[in-house]
Design a protein around this motif. Structure first.
Motif, PDB file in Angstrom:
ATOM      1  N   ILE B  12       0.853  -1.184   0.000  1.00 13.37           N
ATOM      2  CA  ILE B  12       0.000   0.000   0.000  1.00 13.37           C
ATOM      3  C   ILE B  12       0.887   1.232   0.000  1.00 13.37           C
ATOM      4  O   ILE B  12       1.535   1.533   0.992  1.00 13.37           O
ATOM      5  CB  ILE B  12      -0.946   0.030   1.224  1.00 13.37           C
ATOM      6  CG1 ILE B  12      -1.879  -1.189   1.210  1.00 13.37           C
ATOM      7  CG2 ILE B  12      -1.757   1.319   1.246  1.00 13.37           C
ATOM      8  CD1 ILE B  12      -2.878  -1.240   2.356  1.00 13.37           C
ATOM      9  N   PRO B  13       0.954   1.915  -1.118  1.00 13.52           N
ATOM     10  CA  PRO B  13       1.877   3.056  -1.170  1.00 13.52           C
ATOM     11  C   PRO B  13       1.290   4.265  -0.459  1.00 13.52           C
ATOM     12  O   PRO B  13       0.099   4.324  -0.168  1.00 13.52           O
ATOM     13  CB  PRO B  13       2.015   3.316  -2.662  1.00 13.52           C
ATOM     14  CG  PRO B  13       0.770   2.791  -3.263  1.00 13.52           C
ATOM     15  CD  PRO B  13       0.215   1.747  -2.346  1.00 13.52           C
ATOM     16  N   GLU B  14       2.153   5.196  -0.178  1.00 13.40           N
ATOM     17  CA  GLU B  14       1.763   6.432   0.492  1.00 13.40           C
ATOM     18  C   GLU B  14       0.685   7.172  -0.282  1.00 13.40           C
ATOM     19  O   GLU B  14      -0.214   7.757   0.280  1.00 13.40           O
ATOM     20  CB  GLU B  14       2.976   7.376   0.573  1.00 13.40           C
ATOM     21  CG  GLU B  14       4.077   6.918   1.488  1.00 13.40           C
ATOM     22  CD  GLU B  14       3.687   7.030   2.948  1.00 13.40           C
ATOM     23  OE1 GLU B  14       3.200   8.081   3.355  1.00 13.40           O
ATOM     24  OE2 GLU B  14       3.857   6.022   3.659  1.00 13.40           O
ATOM     25  N   ARG B  16      -2.161   8.614  -2.418  1.00 14.61           N
ATOM     26  CA  ARG B  16      -3.407   8.650  -3.128  1.00 14.61           C
ATOM     27  C   ARG B  16      -3.322   9.909  -3.972  1.00 14.61           C
ATOM     28  O   ARG B  16      -2.240  10.456  -4.178  1.00 14.61           O
ATOM     29  CB  ARG B  16      -4.569   8.757  -2.156  1.00 14.61           C
ATOM     30  CG  ARG B  16      -4.781   7.515  -1.327  1.00 14.61           C
ATOM     31  CD  ARG B  16      -5.790   7.778  -0.265  1.00 14.61           C
ATOM     32  NE  ARG B  16      -7.075   8.107  -0.830  1.00 14.61           N
ATOM     33  CZ  ARG B  16      -8.051   7.223  -1.080  1.00 14.61           C
ATOM     34  NH1 ARG B  16      -7.861   5.950  -0.811  1.00 14.61           N
ATOM     35  NH2 ARG B  16      -9.194   7.615  -1.566  1.00 14.61           N
ATOM     36  N   SER B  53      -5.044   4.270  -3.882  1.00 12.98           N
ATOM     37  CA  SER B  53      -3.614   4.133  -4.182  1.00 12.98           C
ATOM     38  C   SER B  53      -3.331   2.944  -5.100  1.00 12.98           C
ATOM     39  O   SER B  53      -2.330   2.939  -5.799  1.00 12.98           O
ATOM     40  CB  SER B  53      -2.813   4.029  -2.886  1.00 12.98           C
ATOM     41  OG  SER B  53      -3.263   2.946  -2.114  1.00 12.98           O
ATOM     42  N   GLN B  54      -4.217   1.939  -5.065  1.00 11.31           N
ATOM     43  CA  GLN B  54      -4.035   0.796  -5.963  1.00 11.31           C
ATOM     44  C   GLN B  54      -5.104   0.818  -7.040  1.00 11.31           C
ATOM     45  O   GLN B  54      -6.297   0.843  -6.724  1.00 11.31           O
ATOM     46  CB  GLN B  54      -4.127  -0.506  -5.169  1.00 11.31           C
ATOM     47  CG  GLN B  54      -2.914  -0.715  -4.278  1.00 11.31           C
ATOM     48  CD  GLN B  54      -3.115  -1.864  -3.305  1.00 11.31           C
ATOM     49  OE1 GLN B  54      -4.045  -1.831  -2.499  1.00 11.31           O
ATOM     50  NE2 GLN B  54      -2.265  -2.872  -3.373  1.00 11.31           N
TER      51      GLN B  54
END
Lengths: 244, 244
Positions: B12-14, B16, B53-54
Motif C-alpha cells: 500500500i503506497p503512500e 493517493r 492508491s491501488q
C-alpha cells in the motif's frame, strides 16, 4: 460585516480537500439539475468521496458512532482496505495534512447535524499538534473572523501522543525532533492561545521536547502492519482518554 | 529486477491523489468482501470519486470522448459545477498539482483500456509545463525504472500556452515570471530530455521567457467567469492543435 461566509454567498473557493468513507449517506444536489442525490460513502470500493468546496447544502444520514479524522492518506488507505469503518462503526475522513476550509466545514456540519464526536489521529509531532489538529479544532490564525464556521470545537485528539511512545514501546522507532520541530513547539507554548488555554497540551509539548523525538503514524508497524487498527485504535477508544 | 511495480505486489503506497468525475463507471472491488462494485462517477453530486492508491484491478465503462486532466481544484470545481463533462462528453480529472503515481497510473489504465485521448490543462508557467505536464506524460525523474507504468504517453497539452496570451488578449492579466520560473525554464531547455526531444516545447518555453510572463488558468476570468468553459475550451478543442 455580514454574518455569512464566502461559501454561503455562492463564491467558488479555491479549496477542495478531504475524502470521506464509511457508513454515511450524503444527500447532495446534482450540479445543473439541482436534483437531490444520495451518495452512499460505504459503496465507493477502494476509493472515497472527495469533499466539494461548497458543503452548506449537504444533508446527512448515518448510524456511525464517531468521526475519525486522519492526517495521512496512507493510513486512511489502510483503514479503508481493512474496512475499519465497519469494525469501529465510524466515518473516516482523510485530511491530507492541514485540513482545508471545506474539509473542516464538512466535519463541523456533519458532527453538529448528527451529534457525533470527532477524534483526530495525526503524526505525533509539533506539526501534527500545533498545525493540523489545532487548525481542525479552532481554525486557522489567518482567518480569525470566520473561524467560528471553519472549526470543529467538538474535536478531541486521539494520538499519537508523547505518552504513546512509552505505552506502546516505541522508543526505538521515533525520529529525533529537528530544530524546526523544537522551534514550533516552543513558539506554540509561548504564543498560541489554544495551547496556552490547555494545560494538557502544554504538558504534551513539554514531554515531547524532553523526549526529543517525534513519532509517525506508521511507527506502530514495528508491531505488525495492522497493529494500529487491531490493537492501538481499539485500546485508545476503549480507554477514552483524549487530549482536548 | 522484477518487471512488476510495488502496487502490483500489494504494497500500500503512500500516495493517493486525484479525483474523477463525469460519464464513467469504475468497476472496483469492495474492500474485505472483494465483491465487484460499480461506481458511477456521474452520480456523485458536487463531489467526485477520489482515486485509491491501488488501481491495477479497476475496470471501466464509458462513452466519453476524451479525458481532461486539470491542474487546479478550483477550475475542476467550476467545471463540475457547470457539468462541463456532459457538454464536452469528457471525463474530468483533478490532479491537484503534480499528479501522484496513483493518479497517473489511473489515467494511463483508463486511457489504454478505453482508447481515450488525454488532454492536460494547467497554469501557463514553467512549473505547469516542466513539472506537472511533463510528469504526467513521461513520469518523474526519480523513478526512471518504473516510469513506463506511471506515465501517460497518449497525453497532449491543451493549455495555457504562451500563444494563448496573444490569441485571448491576456497581455494585461499575466504575472511577470519570477527568477525561479526563468531558472526552471532555462534548466529544462538545457537538461530535460523530454523538452530537448520536442521542438514545440522549446519554442513555447523560449516564447514564455521572451514574453516574461506566466498565465494562470483563472486569467480568462477577465472575459467572464465562465469564459473558460463556454469559449476557451470549445475553441481549443475544435482547433485540435496541442503541444506534444
Amino acid at each position: 460585516m455580514l454574518a455569512i461566509n464566502r461559501e454561503q454567498l455562492g463564491y467558488i473557493p479555491e479549496e477542495r480537500g478531504g475524502e470521506v468513507t464509511g457508513p454515511l449517506v450524503v444527500i447532495d444536489r446534482q450540479p445543473g439539475t439541482q436534483q437531490a442525490i444520495r451518495i452512499d460513502c460505504s459503496k465507493l470500493g477502494s476509493g472515497a468521496w472527495s469533499i466539494p468546496s461548497q458543503v452548506e447544502h449537504l444533508r446527512f444520514e448515518t448510524k456511525a458512532k464517531f468521526i475519525l479524522a486522519i492526517e495521512t492518506a496512507s493510513l486512511f488507505q489502510r483503514l479503508v482496505h481493512h474496512r475499519y469503518y465497519e469494525t469501529a462503526r465510524c466515518i473516516l475522513i482523510s485530511m491530507s495534512g492541514v485540513p482545508t476550509r471545506a474539509c473542516r466545514r464538512f466535519i463541523r456540519r456533519l458532527a453538529d447535524d448528527q451529534r457525533l464526536p470527532v477524534l483526530a489521529f495525526t503524526d505525533g509531532d509539533p506539526y501534527g499538534y500545533c498545525n493540523i489538529y489545532r487548525t481542525l479544532k479552532v481554525g486557522s490564525g489567518q482567518a480569525a473572523h470566520i473561524n467560528r464556521f471553519f472549526c470543529v470545537p467538538q474535536a478531541h485528539y486521539l494520538g499519537v501522543t508523547p505518552q504513546d511512545i512509552k505505552d506502546y514501546d516505541l522508543e526505538d522507532a521515533p525520529h529525533p525532533l529537528d530544530a524546526v520541530d523544537i522551534k514550533r513547539a516552543r513558539d506554540a507554548l509561548k504564543n498560541d492561545p489554544f495551547i496556552k488555554h490547555h494545560k494538557e497540551w502544554q504538558l504534551a509539548l513539554q514531554q515531547m521536547i524532553a523526549l526529543g523525538v517525534r513519532i509517525e503514524q506508521q511507527a506502530f508497524a514495528k508491531h505488525g502492519l495492522n497493529f494500529v487498527l487491531e490493537t492501538y485504535l481499539p485500546q485508545k477508544l476503549k480507554k477514552g482518554v483524549f487530549l482536548p
